[in-house]
Design a protein around this motif. Sequence first.
Motif, short mmCIF file in Angstrom:
data_model
loop_
_atom_site.label_atom_id
_atom_site.label_comp_id
_atom_site.label_asym_id
_atom_site.label_seq_id
_atom_site.Cartn_x
_atom_site.Cartn_y
_atom_site.Cartn_z
N GLU A 22 2.17 1.75 1.72
CA GLU A 22 2.23 2.77 2.76
C GLU A 22 1.92 4.10 2.09
N THR A 23 1.20 4.98 2.80
CA THR A 23 0.91 6.30 2.25
C THR A 23 1.28 7.37 3.28
N ASP A 24 1.61 8.55 2.77
CA ASP A 24 1.97 9.64 3.67
C ASP A 24 1.68 10.97 2.98
N ARG A 32 13.17 -0.44 -0.77
CA ARG A 32 12.14 0.56 -0.47
C ARG A 32 11.99 1.49 -1.67
N THR A 56 5.95 3.13 -0.94
CA THR A 56 5.31 4.24 -0.23
C THR A 56 4.85 5.27 -1.25
#
Length: 139
Positions: A81-83, A4, A32
């Motif tokens: 993935e984005t946040d 990750r 991410t």
Amino acid sequence: MSERILVPYDGSVPAKEALEYAFEMFSEATVTALYVVPIPEDYWTAFGEAGDLDLDRGRERGAEVLEGAPAIADERDRELETDVETGKPDRVIVERIEDEGFDTVVIGSHGREGVSRILLGSVAEKVVRRSPAPVVVVR
């Protein structure tokens, strides 16, 4: 289990290069991109109320900045993935590394605010110092 990778992302050229590097060097990893809406450290003490700060507007801005990131992933046939988080950027990044067990951080040498240090931006420098995971700085 897949590795990750966390990429702090503010839409700057160094952040885009960091994201590209993450895809190139970690071909099997889950990546991410994280945008942190900066909140000044003494904000709550100075004003006392969260309502004084438009967090929704900051989150919307973060979502807009992150809109360009999936295109970088698509060019490489990868998923992203984005946040969006709020807080002091270096602290939020390190907390995410600790809490979610990211294996590596890939960060641009400086962000939109420009170089606050001669070689390394202040957020990148603090992340390098405090991260429990390896940090790759892309310049």
